[in-house]
Design a protein around this motif. Structure first.
Motif, PDB file in Angstrom:
ATOM      1  N   THR A  49      -9.750  19.595  -5.191  1.00 19.69           N
ATOM      2  CA  THR A  49      -9.894  20.110  -3.828  1.00 19.69           C
ATOM      3  C   THR A  49      -9.745  19.003  -2.804  1.00 19.69           C
ATOM      4  O   THR A  49      -9.033  19.141  -1.806  1.00 19.69           O
ATOM      5  N   PHE A  50     -10.388  17.880  -3.071  1.00 17.22           N
ATOM      6  CA  PHE A  50     -10.386  16.756  -2.126  1.00 17.22           C
ATOM      7  C   PHE A  50      -8.970  16.236  -1.892  1.00 17.22           C
ATOM      8  O   PHE A  50      -8.539  16.047  -0.750  1.00 17.22           O
ATOM      9  N   ILE A  51      -8.228  15.996  -2.964  1.00 16.68           N
ATOM     10  CA  ILE A  51      -6.875  15.453  -2.814  1.00 16.68           C
ATOM     11  C   ILE A  51      -5.949  16.474  -2.164  1.00 16.68           C
ATOM     12  O   ILE A  51      -5.164  16.150  -1.273  1.00 16.68           O
ATOM     13  N   ALA A  52      -6.017  17.728  -2.616  1.00 21.40           N
ATOM     14  CA  ALA A  52      -5.127  18.759  -2.067  1.00 21.40           C
ATOM     15  C   ALA A  52      -5.332  18.922  -0.562  1.00 21.40           C
ATOM     16  O   ALA A  52      -4.374  19.157   0.180  1.00 21.40           O
ATOM     17  N   GLU A  53      -6.579  18.778  -0.098  1.00 27.48           N
ATOM     18  CA  GLU A  53      -6.884  18.948   1.322  1.00 27.48           C
ATOM     19  C   GLU A  53      -6.644  17.677   2.137  1.00 27.48           C
ATOM     20  O   GLU A  53      -6.719  17.708   3.364  1.00 27.48           O
ATOM     21  N   SER A  54      -6.364  16.575   1.473  1.00 29.11           N
ATOM     22  CA  SER A  54      -6.207  15.295   2.175  1.00 29.11           C
ATOM     23  C   SER A  54      -4.753  14.853   2.293  1.00 29.11           C
ATOM     24  O   SER A  54      -4.474  13.797   2.866  1.00 29.11           O
ATOM     25  N   THR A  55      -3.827  15.642   1.753  1.00 30.53           N
ATOM     26  CA  THR A  55      -2.422  15.224   1.675  1.00 30.53           C
ATOM     27  C   THR A  55      -1.505  16.163   2.461  1.00 30.53           C
ATOM     28  O   THR A  55      -1.838  17.333   2.671  1.00 30.53           O
ATOM     29  N   PRO A  56      -0.321  15.670   2.883  1.00 26.52           N
ATOM     30  CA  PRO A  56       0.646  16.542   3.567  1.00 26.52           C
ATOM     31  C   PRO A  56       1.172  17.617   2.608  1.00 26.52           C
ATOM     32  O   PRO A  56       1.315  17.363   1.409  1.00 26.52           O
ATOM     33  N   ASP A  57       1.487  18.786   3.140  1.00 30.84           N
ATOM     34  CA  ASP A  57       1.931  19.897   2.301  1.00 30.84           C
ATOM     35  C   ASP A  57       3.157  19.551   1.454  1.00 30.84           C
ATOM     36  O   ASP A  57       3.229  19.920   0.284  1.00 30.84           O
ATOM     37  N   LYS A  58       4.107  18.853   2.062  1.00 32.34           N
ATOM     38  CA  LYS A  58       5.364  18.576   1.368  1.00 32.34           C
ATOM     39  C   LYS A  58       5.247  17.471   0.318  1.00 32.34           C
ATOM     40  O   LYS A  58       6.172  17.235  -0.446  1.00 32.34           O
ATOM     41  N   LYS A  59       4.102  16.795   0.290  1.00 29.78           N
ATOM     42  CA  LYS A  59       3.893  15.740  -0.714  1.00 29.78           C
ATOM     43  C   LYS A  59       2.662  16.017  -1.575  1.00 29.78           C
ATOM     44  O   LYS A  59       2.210  15.149  -2.322  1.00 29.78           O
ATOM     45  N   ARG A  60       2.130  17.226  -1.457  1.00 30.77           N
ATOM     46  CA  ARG A  60       0.889  17.542  -2.161  1.00 30.77           C
ATOM     47  C   ARG A  60       1.048  17.444  -3.677  1.00 30.77           C
ATOM     48  O   ARG A  60       0.164  16.942  -4.370  1.00 30.77           O
ATOM     49  N   GLY A  61       2.169  17.897  -4.210  1.00 29.52           N
ATOM     50  CA  GLY A  61       2.387  17.842  -5.660  1.00 29.52           C
ATOM     51  C   GLY A  61       2.395  16.426  -6.181  1.00 29.52           C
ATOM     52  O   GLY A  61       1.694  16.095  -7.147  1.00 29.52           O
ATOM     53  N   PHE A  62       3.161  15.558  -5.525  1.00 32.87           N
ATOM     54  CA  PHE A  62       3.277  14.170  -5.977  1.00 32.87           C
ATOM     55  C   PHE A  62       1.962  13.419  -5.834  1.00 32.87           C
ATOM     56  O   PHE A  62       1.503  12.755  -6.775  1.00 32.87           O
ATOM     57  N   MET A  63       1.323  13.552  -4.662  1.00 35.33           N
ATOM     58  CA  MET A  63       0.092  12.801  -4.428  1.00 35.33           C
ATOM     59  C   MET A  63      -1.065  13.331  -5.281  1.00 35.33           C
ATOM     60  O   MET A  63      -1.892  12.562  -5.756  1.00 35.33           O
ATOM     61  N   SER A  64      -1.105  14.643  -5.490  1.00 35.12           N
ATOM     62  CA  SER A  64      -2.169  15.210  -6.323  1.00 35.12           C
ATOM     63  C   SER A  64      -1.998  14.850  -7.794  1.00 35.12           C
ATOM     64  O   SER A  64      -2.986  14.779  -8.537  1.00 35.12           O
ATOM     65  N   SER A  65      -0.756  14.612  -8.214  1.00 36.73           N
ATOM     66  CA  SER A  65      -0.524  14.238  -9.620  1.00 36.73           C
ATOM     67  C   SER A  65      -1.197  12.917  -9.969  1.00 36.73           C
ATOM     68  O   SER A  65      -1.458  12.632 -11.137  1.00 36.73           O
ATOM     69  N   ALA A  66      -1.491  12.118  -8.926  1.00 41.44           N
ATOM     70  CA  ALA A  66      -2.200  10.851  -9.158  1.00 41.44           C
ATOM     71  C   ALA A  66      -3.580  11.078  -9.753  1.00 41.44           C
ATOM     72  O   ALA A  66      -4.136  10.205 -10.415  1.00 41.44           O
ATOM     73  N   LEU A  67      -4.148  12.272  -9.508  1.00 41.63           N
ATOM     74  CA  LEU A  67      -5.458  12.589 -10.078  1.00 41.63           C
ATOM     75  C   LEU A  67      -5.386  12.578 -11.603  1.00 41.63           C
ATOM     76  O   LEU A  67      -6.270  12.056 -12.280  1.00 41.63           O
ATOM     77  N   GLU A  68      -4.300  13.152 -12.146  1.00 38.61           N
ATOM     78  CA  GLU A  68      -4.134  13.162 -13.598  1.00 38.61           C
ATOM     79  C   GLU A  68      -3.730  11.797 -14.144  1.00 38.61           C
ATOM     80  O   GLU A  68      -3.985  11.494 -15.302  1.00 38.61           O
ATOM     81  N   VAL A  69      -3.120  10.984 -13.292  1.00 44.71           N
ATOM     82  CA  VAL A  69      -2.880   9.589 -13.689  1.00 44.71           C
ATOM     83  C   VAL A  69      -4.223   8.907 -13.888  1.00 44.71           C
ATOM     84  O   VAL A  69      -4.420   8.151 -14.842  1.00 44.71           O
ATOM     85  N   GLY A  70      -5.172   9.207 -12.983  1.00 28.47           N
ATOM     86  CA  GLY A  70      -6.528   8.680 -13.137  1.00 28.47           C
ATOM     87  C   GLY A  70      -7.160   9.128 -14.437  1.00 28.47           C
ATOM     88  O   GLY A  70      -7.809   8.349 -15.138  1.00 28.47           O
ATOM     89  N   THR A  71      -6.962  10.415 -14.770  1.00 30.72           N
ATOM     90  CA  THR A  71      -7.483  10.946 -16.032  1.00 30.72           C
ATOM     91  C   THR A  71      -6.897  10.189 -17.215  1.00 30.72           C
ATOM     92  O   THR A  71      -7.619   9.777 -18.135  1.00 30.72           O
ATOM     93  N   LEU A  72      -5.577   9.994 -17.194  1.00 29.70           N
ATOM     94  CA  LEU A  72      -4.906   9.286 -18.291  1.00 29.70           C
ATOM     95  C   LEU A  72      -5.371   7.834 -18.398  1.00 29.70           C
ATOM     96  O   LEU A  72      -5.610   7.332 -19.492  1.00 29.70           O
ATOM     97  N   VAL A  73      -5.521   7.187 -17.235  1.00 38.28           N
ATOM     98  CA  VAL A  73      -5.985   5.791 -17.243  1.00 38.28           C
ATOM     99  C   VAL A  73      -7.398   5.713 -17.821  1.00 38.28           C
ATOM    100  O   VAL A  73      -7.729   4.795 -18.577  1.00 38.28           O
ATOM    101  N   GLY A  74      -8.244   6.700 -17.472  1.00 37.05           N
ATOM    102  CA  GLY A  74      -9.596   6.744 -18.034  1.00 37.05           C
ATOM    103  C   GLY A  74      -9.581   6.923 -19.537  1.00 37.05           C
ATOM    104  O   GLY A  74     -10.291   6.226 -20.274  1.00 37.05           O
ATOM    105  N   TYR A  75      -8.753   7.852 -19.998  1.00 36.18           N
ATOM    106  CA  TYR A  75      -8.603   8.054 -21.443  1.00 36.18           C
ATOM    107  C   TYR A  75      -8.045   6.803 -22.124  1.00 36.18           C
ATOM    108  O   TYR A  75      -8.493   6.405 -23.200  1.00 36.18           O
ATOM    109  N   ILE A  76      -7.022   6.192 -21.490  1.00 33.12           N
ATOM    110  CA  ILE A  76      -6.395   4.980 -22.060  1.00 33.12           C
ATOM    111  C   ILE A  76      -7.416   3.856 -22.158  1.00 33.12           C
ATOM    112  O   ILE A  76      -7.498   3.153 -23.176  1.00 33.12           O
TER     113      ILE A  76
END
Length: 491
Positions: free
Chosen positions: A156-183
């Motif tokens: 919710t936080f990321i989706a509401e903090s990013t421009p509409d046209k870049k929401r997909g790319f910027m929100s995908s960073a959340l899952e990068v965080g997940t992967l980095v945590g797992y790694i």
């Protein structure tokens, strides 16, 4: 009569003022993305190390059980955390809609860190018997309660903090965080196992990753506590009065369709995610007989490669739509899950890696799109709470139970292809739901919010077509009418 109809039509058209359009500060948006992703990575480091130490934890806390059933008991304790997730989701989700997104994210991080630290402090079964198992269960319940508010709040936080046209790319960073945590979790466990050896890891080395959660949690808390609240929440807060807070009952009553669609979407997402990232290390070790170090190392390499793929999926979702990317990933899993698991069972390291990579690529298609797609299902005033309910109920039913169900079915059938069959089943359900019920929202404003842009130059184009910009207007009008009719019936 016709004039009245035209007049009614004119009145019902959405109106959009220039000052209502949010111009997102790029620097603030990037800061929000980084801090949320880093915090999320730290949460999933805490949550993930349990998965990677499942076989060892099984021996420490369930020594009376042997073979595949020991893994079943260990994953049963893993699944227990998911019992508390819906409760945590409802509590923190509703709190996030009332008090703000960032406050909740700071609280959940500290709770997770303390619960994870406590697991490392629990004496073994050999020392205090079944009391150790009870303490482990309590710690896992606290972890589950905090994670219930974490991931949905972060989306919710990321989706509401990013421009509409870049929401997909910027929100995908959340899952990068997940992967980095797992790694980080898997890498640390792999390194410790290599340095200390499996006997020392079993004796006391397994505790080290849990101890590290305390300083990591403090870093994450600092980052999140210094964020600004999301523009969408601030705008909503200015418009509504204190007595307009929505209850859980209202969410379930008026947003049940979106919740139901979301739960099915989360179902296939979570099954794929937990099969690939949480279950596979134990499958390689306990089922296929790989050494713990070798199995974890393969998973770590796959996850490292997945990071740029996740970002790429998020980038393309802004251009061709998340729906198409998700459909491609689901079709890929239906066709290639069995070949992938045949490669994984080949006993050839290169082929095993190739099989894992196939699963990782298709998993990336969901990880790169879901953090932006799921928040778009709900209106701003209920987004955090409704998403928390949706995500956590589905995650509890299908996420925590995925490793448990797969390991139990394998122990009963002795069929190593069970994970492939489960992935295919989840993907078939997914392709039906996504194709028929899911609306494409990539590049559009979030439900209940005016457009969010990066540059002022975009405003003129948006004002020319307010109906397209406020695509959710008719849906909101229908929802308001239902709420009003319900209120009148109750009087």
């Amino acid at each position: 009569m016709a004039d009245n109809k035209n007049e009614h039509s004119q009145k019902s058209k959405p109106k959009l003022k220039k000052e209502e359009i949010t111009i997102v500060d790029t620097k603030s948006a990037r800061k929000a993305v980084v801090a949320t992703a880093v915090g999320n990575g730290m949460e999933w480091f805490d949550f993930g190390i349990y998965s990677y130490l499942a076989a060892t934890i099984g021996q420490v806390f369930f020594p009376e059980v042997s073979g595949p059933m020991q893994l079943v008991f260990s994953f049963a304790t893993f699944a227990v955390a998911f019992v508390a997730r819906p409760l945590g989701g409802i509590f923190f989700g509703m709190l996030g809609d009332r008090l703000g997104r960032k406050k909740v994210l700071a609280i959940t991080l500290i709770m997770m860190a303390l619960a994870t630290l406590s697991i490392g402090l629990i004496p073994s079964h050999a020392s205090i018997g079944y009391t150790a198992t009870v303490l482990l269960l309590i710690a896992r319940l606290v972890q589950g309660f905090s994670s219930g508010g974490e991931y949905s709040g972060a989306m919710t936080f990321i989706a509401e903090s990013t421009p509409d046209k870049k929401r997909g790319f910027m929100s995908s960073a959340l899952e990068v965080g997940t992967l980095v945590g797992y790694i980080a979790g898997a890498g640390l466990v792999t390194l410790l196992t290599y340095i200390l050896g499996e006997e020392t890891m079993l004796d006391w080395g397994w505790r080290i990753p849990f101890f590290l959660s305390a300083p990591i949690g403090l870093i994450g808390f600092y980052l999140r506590n210094n964020l600004e609240e999301t523009p969408a929440f601030e705008a909503m807060k200015e418009e509504k009065s204190e007595d307009e807070d929505v209850s859980v009952k209202d969410i379930l009553l008026f947003h049940w369709r979106a919740i139901l669609i979301g739960m099915f979407v989360v179902f296939f997402y979570i099954v794929v995610n937990y099969t690939v990232l949480s279950y596979m290390p134990s499958h390689l070790t306990a089922v296929l007989g790989y050494g713990e170090t070798e199995g974890l190392l393969l998973i770590v390499i796959v996850m490292v490669i997945m990071i740029p793929i996740v970002l790429l999926m998020g980038y393309f979702s802004d251009r061709i739509g998340a729906k198409k990317i998700i459909q491609g990933g689901l079709i890929g899993l239906i066709l290639l899950s069995i070949p992938a698991f045949n490669l994984i069972a080949s006993d050839n390291t290169i082929l095993v890696f190739l099989g894992l990579m196939i699963l990782g690529i298709f998993s990336s298609s969901f990880q790169g799109t879901m953090p932006a797609l799921l928040p778009s299902l709900f209106f701003t005033n209920v987004r955090n709470g409704a998403l928390a309910i949706t995500f956590n109920i589905s995650a509890s039913l299908f996420g925590g139970t995925t490793p448990l169900l797969i390991s139990w079915l394998i122990s009963k059938t002795m069929n190593e292809m069970i994970p492939a069959y489960y992935l295919i089943f989840a993907s078939i359900v997914g392709i039906i739901v996504v194709t028929i019920f899911l609306k494409e929202t990539s590049g559009k404003a979030l439900r209940g919010s005016p457009p969010a842009v990066e540059e002022k130059i975009e405003i003129k184009e948006i004002l020319e077509e307010p109906e397209e910009a406020l695509w959710w207007h008719d849906e909101k009008k229908e929802l308001d009418e239902r709420i009003e009719n319900r209120s009148e019936d109750e009087k």
